[in-house]
Enzyme design. Structure first.
Site, PDB file in Angstrom:
ATOM      1  N   ASP A  45       0.844  -1.206   0.000  1.00  0.00           N
ATOM      2  CA  ASP A  45       0.000   0.000   0.000  1.00  0.00           C
ATOM      3  C   ASP A  45       0.879   1.257   0.000  1.00  0.00           C
ATOM      4  OD1 ASP A  45       0.860  -0.183   2.612  1.00  0.00           O
ATOM      5  OD2 ASP A  45      -1.131  -0.057   3.523  1.00  0.00           O
ATOM      6  N   SER A  46       2.210   1.065   0.014  1.00  0.00           N
ATOM      7  CA  SER A  46       3.133   2.180  -0.241  1.00  0.00           C
ATOM      8  C   SER A  46       2.837   2.809  -1.595  1.00  0.00           C
ATOM      9  CB  SER A  46       4.589   1.692  -0.185  1.00  0.00           C
ATOM     10  OG  SER A  46       4.763   0.555  -1.006  1.00  0.00           O
ATOM     11  N   ASP A  84      -0.977  -6.150   0.125  1.00  0.00           N
ATOM     12  CA  ASP A  84      -1.407  -5.517   1.381  1.00  0.00           C
ATOM     13  C   ASP A  84      -2.920  -5.361   1.440  1.00  0.00           C
ATOM     14  OD1 ASP A  84       0.772  -4.949   3.041  1.00  0.00           O
ATOM     15  OD2 ASP A  84       1.313  -3.143   1.916  1.00  0.00           O
ATOM     16  N   LYS A 112      -1.140  -9.374   3.265  1.00  0.00           N
ATOM     17  CA  LYS A 112      -0.374  -8.871   4.414  1.00  0.00           C
ATOM     18  C   LYS A 112      -1.260  -7.909   5.203  1.00  0.00           C
ATOM     19  CE  LYS A 112       3.289  -5.897   3.987  1.00  0.00           C
ATOM     20  NZ  LYS A 112       2.860  -4.708   4.766  1.00  0.00           N
ATOM     21  N   GLU A 114      -1.240  -5.391   8.947  1.00  0.00           N
ATOM     22  CA  GLU A 114      -0.376  -4.746   9.947  1.00  0.00           C
ATOM     23  C   GLU A 114      -0.986  -4.861  11.335  1.00  0.00           C
ATOM     24  OE1 GLU A 114       0.368  -0.672   8.851  1.00  0.00           O
ATOM     25  OE2 GLU A 114       1.120  -1.225   6.862  1.00  0.00           O
ATOM     26  N   GLU A 181       9.447  -3.911  10.376  1.00  0.00           N
ATOM     27  CA  GLU A 181       9.871  -2.630   9.787  1.00  0.00           C
ATOM     28  C   GLU A 181      10.427  -1.694  10.860  1.00  0.00           C
ATOM     29  OE1 GLU A 181       6.949  -0.836   7.226  1.00  0.00           O
ATOM     30  OE2 GLU A 181       8.131   0.999   6.970  1.00  0.00           O
TER      31      GLU A 181
HETATM   32  O1  KIV Z   1       3.544  -1.083   1.636  1.00  0.00           O
HETATM   33  C1  KIV Z   1       4.727  -1.425   1.660  1.00  0.00           C
HETATM   34  O2  KIV Z   1       5.510  -1.150   0.757  1.00  0.00           O
HETATM   35  C2  KIV Z   1       5.203  -2.167   2.816  1.00  0.00           C
HETATM   36  C3  KIV Z   1       6.669  -2.356   2.947  1.00  0.00           C
HETATM   37  C4  KIV Z   1       7.306  -1.094   3.383  1.00  0.00           C
HETATM   38  C5  KIV Z   1       7.006  -3.488   3.844  1.00  0.00           C
HETATM   39  O3  KIV Z   1       4.420  -2.584   3.632  1.00  0.00           O
END
Ligand code: KIV
Length: 263
Positions: A45-46, A84, A112, A114, A181
């Site tokens: 989600d970056s 994510d 994934k 969090e 992280e």
């Molecule tokens: O969204 C992302 O790119 C991430 C990484 C920084 C692990 O969760």
């Protein structure tokens, strides 16, 4: 199904062979990632920040994640694709199952999320539904407002012990991978040693089982990057060459170096 599987990554951990992961958001770059021999892609989600130009990951939607997952899945067939679950999409077990199903149908092979032990019920249900899970502890960017900024996590003893307990709980609930992280190197090494599942570090030192970087950071596209980033495009002849140099540096543990590591 990709050629790289949970089992093959688990085998790498057992053989003490570090592996590389990189974020990716489209088919063109996914092809380069595959050609560089990188084992897993994180559709992170970056993308909210590096693709959409947002200030945080919070505005990213399940539809955005599904769109970019579909694009990535068109470009690569060897790396494992992890996607994510975005902010607000897994606040209840029901939301989590529904949104994870949508991402799997878009081409993800693992989702994934969090957070710590409060996610265990969701992880159990995801596994029951055939959906593998990657956990994410330490700096969890979706909680930036709660954390008061993008800061190293786990420096105090109490916080470190809580993180270790959360990591064990996520594994016991059925997580197959864990991202750590912005965590001090010694704590990340301790958690990696304590878990059977592979631990993927970002800003967590070179003793984790794997590393992940944001594609735009490692290619020098991002203007202001964190301490843990190295620009692999510097001195590389092509995108593929930069990705290959990243993979090799992860595999021989020359990346991350001390200059990229928190104590
Ligand atoms: O969204 C992302 O790119 C991430 C990484 C920084 C692990 O969760």
């Amino acid at each position: 199904m990709s050629q790289v599987t949970i089992t093959s990554l688990l085998k790498k951990k057992l053989n003490k062979e570090p592996f590389a992961v990189v974020t990716c958001y489209d088919a063109g770059f996914a092809t380069r990632v595959e050609k560089a021999g990188i084992d897993a892609i994180l559709v992170g989600d970056s993308l909210g920040m590096v693709v959409q130009g947002q200030e945080s990951t919070l505005p990213v939607t399940v539809q955005d994640m599904a769109y970019h997952t579909r694009c990535v899945a068109k470009g690569a067939s060897r790396p494992l694709i992890i996607t994510d679950l975005p902010f607000g999409s897994y606040n209840s077990v029901e939301d989590c199952l529904r949104n994870a199903t949508a991402l799997m149908q878009a081409g993800a092979e693992m989702v994934k999320l969090e957070g710590g032990s409060w996610l265990c019920d969701s992880i159990v249900q995801l596994n029951r539904a055939g959906i593998p899970v990657c956990g994410h502890l330490g700096l969890t960017p979706q909680s930036v407002n709660l954390l008061g900024g993008y800061r190293v996590q786990g420096r105090e003893d109490e916080q470190a012990e809580a993180m270790l307990a959360d990591a064990k709980a996520l594994q016991a609930a059925g997580a197959s991978l864990l991202v750590l992280e912005c965590v001090p190197k010694t704590l990340a090494a301790r958690i990696s040693e304590a878990l059977d599942i592979p631990v993927i570090g970002i800003g967590a030192g070179n003793q984790t089982d794997a590393q992940v970087l944001v594609l735009h950071d490692l290619l020098g596209v991002t203007e202001k990057t964190a301490k843990f980033v190295r620009n692999f495009a510097d001195g590389s002849a092509s995108v593929e060459d930069a990705l290959l140099r990243y993979r090799i540096a992860v595999e021989d543990r020359s990346f991350p170096g001390d200059e990229h590591t928190f104590t």
